[in-house]
Motif scaffolding. Structure first.
Motif, mmCIF file in Angstrom:
data_model
loop_
_atom_site.group_PDB
_atom_site.id
_atom_site.type_symbol
_atom_site.label_atom_id
_atom_site.label_comp_id
_atom_site.label_asym_id
_atom_site.label_seq_id
_atom_site.Cartn_x
_atom_site.Cartn_y
_atom_site.Cartn_z
ATOM 1 N N PHE A 155 127.985 66.138 17.122
ATOM 2 C CA PHE A 155 126.655 66.482 16.626
ATOM 3 C C PHE A 155 125.798 67.060 17.745
ATOM 4 O O PHE A 155 125.791 66.535 18.856
ATOM 5 N N GLU A 156 125.076 68.132 17.424
ATOM 6 C CA GLU A 156 124.075 68.661 18.347
ATOM 7 C C GLU A 156 122.730 67.986 18.099
ATOM 8 O O GLU A 156 121.993 67.681 19.039
ATOM 9 N N ASN A 157 122.415 67.763 16.827
ATOM 10 C CA ASN A 157 121.092 67.258 16.444
ATOM 11 C C ASN A 157 121.116 65.729 16.426
ATOM 12 O O ASN A 157 121.420 65.101 15.399
ATOM 13 N N ILE A 158 120.819 65.148 17.573
ATOM 14 C CA ILE A 158 120.819 63.693 17.732
ATOM 15 C C ILE A 158 119.467 63.250 18.272
ATOM 16 O O ILE A 158 118.916 63.868 19.180
ATOM 17 N N SER A 159 118.957 62.171 17.703
ATOM 18 C CA SER A 159 117.751 61.535 18.224
ATOM 19 C C SER A 159 118.105 60.114 18.644
ATOM 20 O O SER A 159 118.964 59.480 18.020
ATOM 21 N N VAL A 160 117.493 59.643 19.705
ATOM 22 C CA VAL A 160 117.662 58.245 20.076
ATOM 23 C C VAL A 160 116.302 57.557 20.082
ATOM 24 O O VAL A 160 115.276 58.165 20.375
ATOM 25 N N PRO A 187 118.635 66.022 22.333
ATOM 26 C CA PRO A 187 117.498 66.934 22.155
ATOM 27 C C PRO A 187 116.245 66.312 21.543
ATOM 28 O O PRO A 187 115.239 66.992 21.406
ATOM 29 N N HIS A 188 116.316 65.043 21.143
ATOM 30 C CA HIS A 188 115.153 64.418 20.519
ATOM 31 C C HIS A 188 115.113 62.942 20.888
ATOM 32 O O HIS A 188 116.137 62.250 20.843
ATOM 33 N N ILE A 189 113.930 62.463 21.268
ATOM 34 C CA ILE A 189 113.746 61.050 21.602
ATOM 35 C C ILE A 189 112.512 60.532 20.881
ATOM 36 O O ILE A 189 111.438 61.138 20.943
ATOM 37 N N SER A 190 112.682 59.420 20.169
ATOM 38 C CA SER A 190 111.558 58.695 19.581
ATOM 39 C C SER A 190 111.378 57.429 20.407
ATOM 40 O O SER A 190 112.345 56.697 20.638
ATOM 41 N N SER A 191 110.154 57.184 20.843
ATOM 42 C CA SER A 191 109.934 56.041 21.729
ATOM 43 C C SER A 191 108.671 55.299 21.326
ATOM 44 O O SER A 191 107.623 55.901 21.094
ATOM 45 N N TYR A 192 108.797 53.983 21.269
ATOM 46 C CA TYR A 192 107.716 53.142 20.758
ATOM 47 C C TYR A 192 107.444 51.990 21.714
ATOM 48 O O TYR A 192 108.358 51.466 22.353
ATOM 49 N N GLY A 234 111.789 69.601 29.528
ATOM 50 C CA GLY A 234 111.813 70.606 28.472
ATOM 51 C C GLY A 234 111.516 70.091 27.071
ATOM 52 O O GLY A 234 111.676 70.826 26.096
ATOM 53 N N PHE A 235 111.069 68.849 26.952
ATOM 54 C CA PHE A 235 110.707 68.305 25.651
ATOM 55 C C PHE A 235 109.242 68.598 25.343
ATOM 56 O O PHE A 235 108.404 68.624 26.242
ATOM 57 N N MET A 236 108.958 68.773 24.052
ATOM 58 C CA MET A 236 107.586 68.908 23.599
ATOM 59 C C MET A 236 107.145 67.580 22.994
ATOM 60 O O MET A 236 107.863 66.985 22.170
ATOM 61 N N HIS A 237 105.978 67.116 23.418
ATOM 62 C CA HIS A 237 105.436 65.860 22.901
ATOM 63 C C HIS A 237 104.688 66.202 21.617
ATOM 64 O O HIS A 237 103.473 66.285 21.595
ATOM 65 N N TYR A 238 105.435 66.347 20.519
ATOM 66 C CA TYR A 238 104.827 66.909 19.316
ATOM 67 C C TYR A 238 104.158 65.872 18.418
ATOM 68 O O TYR A 238 103.410 66.208 17.505
ATOM 69 N N TYR A 248 114.263 71.288 17.590
ATOM 70 C CA TYR A 248 114.850 69.979 17.307
ATOM 71 C C TYR A 248 113.817 68.939 16.886
ATOM 72 O O TYR A 248 114.091 67.748 16.941
ATOM 73 N N PHE A 249 112.643 69.371 16.463
ATOM 74 C CA PHE A 249 111.687 68.427 15.898
ATOM 75 C C PHE A 249 112.298 67.836 14.621
ATOM 76 O O PHE A 249 113.049 68.508 13.913
#
Length: 383
Positions: A155-160, A187-192, A234-238, A248-249
């Motif tokens: 997979f290319e589209n992975i979020s952790v 390419p994507h990170i969700s962080s809480y 290179g990540f955008m804090h969207y 990759y949003f």
């Protein structure tokens, strides 16, 4: 365009911090899948003239479902709804499930791809053993790394998902967590921030002194370190808790924040169509029994103008798209626009908000405080 969220209310064990709806008993898993299919069928008229662009399996732990069950649910969506040619289909998964499923003739990742899943959201939370034990996660640190290594081959589209502000976790450890995730080219990170929710095991352990309380100051330091490190990579804090590389949003989550309609399938799942919000019963047995009788176990409320204004403020300030003053005037009225500017004035003066292209945005200084800033702009008791 719209989205469908499917809540899978099962987990192997309860994470100490979690207050989502789930059961650690899997006895009714097959009955639940059939009930989910029935709800998907019964609610199709709600999207009669709307195309589905995202399907999201959340939980709970969706990776506990078999390939056959996931395929059945995806097929039910395609059978009953207009689905765009290449929808984003996300599966939340835990590392232990992904690692345990290896060793067959086809990997679990090949099977996921074969039924249309094209995005994985993997609940890593931490790469440190002591953190995982403190949170009572079902996986270990080695499984966290192994599953990312394996998943990235397919997979290319992975979020952790990563959690900061864990008691006892230093800034140095947090930085190592971020660097470890980056090493897998995710390419994507969700962080809480670790949050102490009422009636959770974490709350009880803190009260008893078994676990240290969460340090808000440390959590803010780690949030700022997260933003700095990911933007430099290179990540955008969207969105407040979400970082993505270009293209990759999360389409599913972005739709929520932009106010697009979605249907929530499953016990405790929420739905929204722009004017009405609904939520399903938070009980597996009651949910299954209702659907067996072809009854939708849902409650609804029609949002007032004030409710919709407040919701727009909350979601807008969390994102890079901000809050459009023109939209406030058009959709809610000139008095709301005037009120928003009046309430924003102190935050503008204190460099927590700024206005660009007639939109309110939080500054870098204000990002960690964005929910509190939004609450200051809320309107109360205005019809």
């Amino acid at each position: 365009m719209a989205g469908i969220y499917i809540h899978i209310p099962f987990c192997k064990q309860a994470c100490y911090y979690c207050d989502f709806h789930f059961s650690t008993s899997l006895k009714k898993k097959n009955q639940m899948v059939q009930a989910l299919v029935r709800e998907i069928e019964l609610r199709a008229p709600e999207f009669k003239d709307i195309s589905v662009e995202t399907i999201y399996f959340g939980g709970g732990t969706p990776s506990l479902l078999s390939i056959e069950a996931l395929q059945l649910l995806i097929g039910a969506v395609y059978k009953n709804y207009k689905v765009i040619e290449t929808p984003e289909i996300t599966l939340e998964a835990n590392p232990d499930d992904l690692v345990a499923a290896q060793g067959e003739s086809r990997t679990i990742f090949e099977k996921y791809k074969s039924i249309g899943i094209n995005r994985l959201s993997i609940g890593i939370q931490s790469f440190f053993e002591e953190d995982l034990k403190l949170m009572n996660r079902a996986h270990n640190a080695n499984e966290a790394k192994q599953c990312l290594k394996d998943a990235s081959e397919y997979f290319e589209n992975i979020s952790v998902d990563l959690i900061y502000g864990i008691p006892g976790a230093s800034n140095e450890k947090w930085f190592q967590n971020i660097q470890t995730a980056l090493a897998f080219n995710i390419p994507h990170i969700s962080s809480y921030a670790l949050t102490v929710e009422p009636n959770t095991a974490l709350e009880r352990f803190i009260k008893k002194g078994v676990i240290e309380n969460v340090d808000d100051a440390l959590a803010e330091q780690q949030f700022q370190l997260l933003v700095k490190t990911l933007e430099a990579s290179g990540f955008m804090h969207y969105e407040l808790s979400n970082f993505g590389k270009p293209n990759y949003f999360s389409k599913n989550n972005t739709a929520y924040w932009l106010g697009k309609p979605y249907i929530g399938i499953g016990p405790s799942a929420h739905s929204y169509n722009g004017r009405i919000r609904g939520w399903n019963v938070r009980n597996n047995s009651k949910y299954i029994n209702a659907l067996n009788d072809n009854v939708l176990p849902i409650e609804t409320e029609t949002l007032s103008v004030t409710d919709r204004y407040n919701e727009y403020i909350m979601t807008g300030l969390r994102t890079i798209w901000g809050v459009s003053l023109d939209k406030i005037e058009t959709e809610f009225g000139v008095l709301y626009k005037k009120y928003a500017l009046e309430q924003a004035s102190n935050h503008l003066n204190n460099d927590l908000l700024y206005i660009k292209d007639n939109k309110l945005h939080v500054t870098k200084k204000g990002k960690f405080l964005s929910d509190g800033i939004a609450s200051d702009l809320f309107k109360i008791n205005l019809k």
